[in-house]
Motif scaffolding. Structure first.
Motif, PDB file in Angstrom:
ATOM      1  N   ASN A  11       0.807  -1.216   0.000  1.00  0.00           N
ATOM      2  CA  ASN A  11       0.000   0.000   0.000  1.00  0.00           C
ATOM      3  C   ASN A  11       0.849   1.279   0.000  1.00  0.00           C
ATOM      4  O   ASN A  11       0.656   2.151  -0.849  1.00  0.00           O
ATOM      5  CB  ASN A  11      -0.959  -0.010   1.197  1.00  0.00           C
ATOM      6  CG  ASN A  11      -2.022   1.062   1.083  1.00  0.00           C
ATOM      7  OD1 ASN A  11      -2.481   1.368  -0.006  1.00  0.00           O
ATOM      8  ND2 ASN A  11      -2.406   1.642   2.202  1.00  0.00           N
TER       9      ASN A  11
ATOM     10  N   ILE B 266       0.555   1.227  -4.157  1.00  0.00           N
ATOM     11  CA  ILE B 266      -0.796   1.750  -4.387  1.00  0.00           C
ATOM     12  C   ILE B 266      -0.831   3.266  -4.215  1.00  0.00           C
ATOM     13  O   ILE B 266      -1.281   3.993  -5.108  1.00  0.00           O
ATOM     14  CB  ILE B 266      -1.807   1.075  -3.444  1.00  0.00           C
ATOM     15  CG1 ILE B 266      -1.785  -0.456  -3.622  1.00  0.00           C
ATOM     16  CG2 ILE B 266      -3.209   1.625  -3.706  1.00  0.00           C
ATOM     17  CD1 ILE B 266      -2.123  -0.922  -5.006  1.00  0.00           C
ATOM     18  N   THR B 267      -0.353   3.765  -3.072  1.00  0.00           N
ATOM     19  CA  THR B 267      -0.421   5.215  -2.848  1.00  0.00           C
ATOM     20  C   THR B 267       0.516   5.993  -3.761  1.00  0.00           C
ATOM     21  O   THR B 267       0.288   7.178  -4.026  1.00  0.00           O
ATOM     22  CB  THR B 267      -0.078   5.535  -1.374  1.00  0.00           C
ATOM     23  OG1 THR B 267       1.212   4.986  -1.052  1.00  0.00           O
ATOM     24  CG2 THR B 267      -1.123   4.947  -0.448  1.00  0.00           C
TER      25      THR B 267
ATOM     26  N   VAL C 131      -1.652   5.964  -7.122  1.00  0.00           N
ATOM     27  CA  VAL C 131      -2.951   6.653  -7.004  1.00  0.00           C
ATOM     28  C   VAL C 131      -2.878   7.583  -5.801  1.00  0.00           C
ATOM     29  O   VAL C 131      -2.892   7.127  -4.642  1.00  0.00           O
ATOM     30  CB  VAL C 131      -4.098   5.635  -6.842  1.00  0.00           C
ATOM     31  CG1 VAL C 131      -5.440   6.369  -6.782  1.00  0.00           C
ATOM     32  CG2 VAL C 131      -4.084   4.632  -7.984  1.00  0.00           C
TER      33      VAL C 131
ATOM     34  N   SER D 112      -5.643   7.522  -2.818  1.00  0.00           N
ATOM     35  CA  SER D 112      -5.959   6.271  -2.128  1.00  0.00           C
ATOM     36  C   SER D 112      -5.724   6.403  -0.630  1.00  0.00           C
ATOM     37  O   SER D 112      -4.922   7.218  -0.172  1.00  0.00           O
ATOM     38  CB  SER D 112      -5.111   5.126  -2.680  1.00  0.00           C
ATOM     39  OG  SER D 112      -3.736   5.390  -2.490  1.00  0.00           O
ATOM     40  N   ASN D 113      -6.429   5.575   0.137  1.00  0.00           N
ATOM     41  CA  ASN D 113      -6.269   5.573   1.584  1.00  0.00           C
ATOM     42  C   ASN D 113      -4.867   5.078   1.939  1.00  0.00           C
ATOM     43  O   ASN D 113      -4.415   4.052   1.446  1.00  0.00           O
ATOM     44  CB  ASN D 113      -7.325   4.676   2.222  1.00  0.00           C
ATOM     45  CG  ASN D 113      -7.333   4.772   3.735  1.00  0.00           C
ATOM     46  OD1 ASN D 113      -6.489   4.209   4.412  1.00  0.00           O
ATOM     47  ND2 ASN D 113      -8.305   5.495   4.259  1.00  0.00           N
TER      48      ASN D 113
ATOM     49  N   ASN E 108      -6.843  -0.360   2.094  1.00  0.00           N
ATOM     50  CA  ASN E 108      -7.752  -0.235   0.957  1.00  0.00           C
ATOM     51  C   ASN E 108      -7.907  -1.589   0.266  1.00  0.00           C
ATOM     52  O   ASN E 108      -7.111  -2.514   0.483  1.00  0.00           O
ATOM     53  CB  ASN E 108      -7.282   0.844  -0.033  1.00  0.00           C
ATOM     54  CG  ASN E 108      -5.880   0.632  -0.520  1.00  0.00           C
ATOM     55  OD1 ASN E 108      -5.566  -0.395  -1.106  1.00  0.00           O
ATOM     56  ND2 ASN E 108      -5.018   1.622  -0.286  1.00  0.00           N
TER      57      ASN E 108
ATOM     58  N   ALA F  79      -7.566  -2.290  -2.898  1.00  0.00           N
ATOM     59  CA  ALA F  79      -6.576  -2.569  -3.935  1.00  0.00           C
ATOM     60  C   ALA F  79      -5.359  -3.302  -3.379  1.00  0.00           C
ATOM     61  O   ALA F  79      -4.881  -4.280  -3.972  1.00  0.00           O
ATOM     62  CB  ALA F  79      -6.148  -1.267  -4.615  1.00  0.00           C
TER      63      ALA F  79
ATOM     64  N   ASP G 175     -15.148   2.375  -4.890  1.00  0.00           N
ATOM     65  CA  ASP G 175     -13.765   2.826  -5.034  1.00  0.00           C
ATOM     66  C   ASP G 175     -12.819   1.781  -4.435  1.00  0.00           C
ATOM     67  O   ASP G 175     -12.817   1.571  -3.215  1.00  0.00           O
ATOM     68  CB  ASP G 175     -13.583   4.162  -4.308  1.00  0.00           C
ATOM     69  CG  ASP G 175     -12.207   4.774  -4.556  1.00  0.00           C
ATOM     70  OD1 ASP G 175     -11.380   4.113  -5.225  1.00  0.00           O
ATOM     71  OD2 ASP G 175     -11.965   5.892  -4.069  1.00  0.00           O
TER      72      ASP G 175
ATOM     73  N   PHE H  16      -9.745   1.999  -3.947  1.00  0.00           N
ATOM     74  CA  PHE H  16      -8.619   2.616  -3.256  1.00  0.00           C
ATOM     75  C   PHE H  16      -9.007   3.181  -1.896  1.00  0.00           C
ATOM     76  O   PHE H  16      -8.290   3.992  -1.319  1.00  0.00           O
ATOM     77  CB  PHE H  16      -8.009   3.706  -4.135  1.00  0.00           C
ATOM     78  CG  PHE H  16      -7.549   3.203  -5.467  1.00  0.00           C
ATOM     79  CD1 PHE H  16      -6.413   2.411  -5.567  1.00  0.00           C
ATOM     80  CD2 PHE H  16      -8.273   3.477  -6.620  1.00  0.00           C
ATOM     81  CE1 PHE H  16      -5.994   1.917  -6.795  1.00  0.00           C
ATOM     82  CE2 PHE H  16      -7.857   2.994  -7.855  1.00  0.00           C
ATOM     83  CZ  PHE H  16      -6.720   2.204  -7.940  1.00  0.00           C
ATOM     84  N   GLN H  17     -10.152   2.733  -1.407  1.00  0.00           N
ATOM     85  CA  GLN H  17     -10.614   3.093  -0.076  1.00  0.00           C
ATOM     86  C   GLN H  17     -10.880   1.811   0.717  1.00  0.00           C
ATOM     87  O   GLN H  17     -10.997   0.734   0.138  1.00  0.00           O
ATOM     88  CB  GLN H  17     -11.889   3.944  -0.158  1.00  0.00           C
ATOM     89  CG  GLN H  17     -11.703   5.282  -0.854  1.00  0.00           C
ATOM     90  CD  GLN H  17     -10.687   6.172  -0.182  1.00  0.00           C
ATOM     91  OE1 GLN H  17     -10.600   6.211   1.048  1.00  0.00           O
ATOM     92  NE2 GLN H  17      -9.892   6.903  -0.974  1.00  0.00           N
TER      93      GLN H  17
END
Length: 286
Positions: free
Chosen positions: A118, A122-123, A126, A129-130, A134, A136, A225, A227-228
């Motif tokens: 993450n 991921i972050t 995106v 994103s949280n 998340n 993802a 979503d 990404f949350q």
């Protein structure tokens, strides 16, 4: 010995029937007692009497879809390389390494998702994103967990294709790449389909990775979503059942465990039936 084997098979059948009966009885009791409006609401908050089932189904589908985007190309790529391109010595080294990946505890991959996947992947890709949990990151971790299953079963299917088919293709002047994708891969398609169905079932049934990495432990709002934070069916069961024999909160919270479990059983059964039908339809015998 025959009586012993029959007894063992009978015990397996009886246990399966009892599990199905228990699931169905309590799931049906929950479905009868719960206000139907609570099954289609703003989110999944069982301790407050809100049992929005679409939140769990969508979260499960998103995690499974992301996992398959990771596991299918990588798993099939590993299988094709080990079966058709790797030298025997390389295969003897790589095959055990791939299979060791399947033995990594899922809880370890869950913490790997929140500590590395993450924040570093991921972050970084995106921005909105949280940063803690998340869907993802959970999907990527489940995909990593699913790679060895797809790779192992697909590789066995590819190696089961008779060598005579490869030799005939080479005799006609085909290169190894053409032989692999136009002869061997189509001949092994039934086993590859079975591997994909097995991988999907594994991703749907994963618990600890999504319980740790997806967030929304106490419940979650309905969201599309990835990404949350989100909630899946297995993670909802784990979160709801942690720490007590009888779930606190709404009177129907405990029964909702069986309702989710029964839905998971139905989904898995349907997947297995579809997979069995597809395998029979595309199977080729030599």
């Amino acid at each position: 010995m025959r009586a012993l084997f029959v007894s063992a098979a009978s015990v397996t059948l009886v246990v399966s029937v009892l599990i199905i009966y228990t699931l169905f009885k309590d799931a049906w009791g929950f479905f009868i007692d719960v206000p139907k409006g609570d099954l289609w609401n703003i989110g999944w908050f069982p301790r407050r009497g809100i049992f929005d089932i679409k939140t769990l189904i969508l979260g499960t589908l998103m995690v499974t879809g992301i996992a398959m985007l990771i596991a299918v190309p990588l798993g099939l790529g590993v299988a094709i390389y080990l079966s058709e391109f790797a030298a025997p010595r390389v295969r003897r080294v790589l095959k055990p390494i791939i299979e060791v990946l399947a033995g990594i505890p899922s809880v370890v991959l869950g913490y790997f998702a929140i500590s590395f996947i993450n924040p570093n992947i991921i972050t970084s890709l995106v921005g909105g994103s949280n940063k803690a949990f998340n869907i993802a990151s959970a999907g990527v971790a489940v995909g990593i967990l699913t790679i060895p299953i797809i790779a192992s079963v697909s590789e066995d299917a590819l190696r089961a294709v008779p060598m005579a088919l490869r030799e005939a293709s080479y005799g006609l002047g085909a290169r190894r790449v053409s032989t692999t994708f136009r002869v061997v891969f189509p001949a092994a398609i039934s086993g590859i389909v079975a591997a994909l169905i097995l991988g999907i079932s594994r991703a749907i049934g994963e618990t600890m990775v999504v319980a740790i990495a997806a967030g929304a432990v106490g419940g979650g709002l309905f969201s599309t979503d990835p990404f949350q934070p989100g909630q899946t069916m297995t993670a909802a069961m784990a979160a709801l059942g942690f720490g007590s024999d009888q779930v606190a909160g709404s009177g129907l919270a405990f029964q909702s465990l069986f309702f989710i479990g029964f839905l998971l059983f139905v989904i898995t059964l349907v997947l297995n039936m579809i997979g069995d039908r597809l395998v029979r339809k595309v199977r080729e015998e030599y």
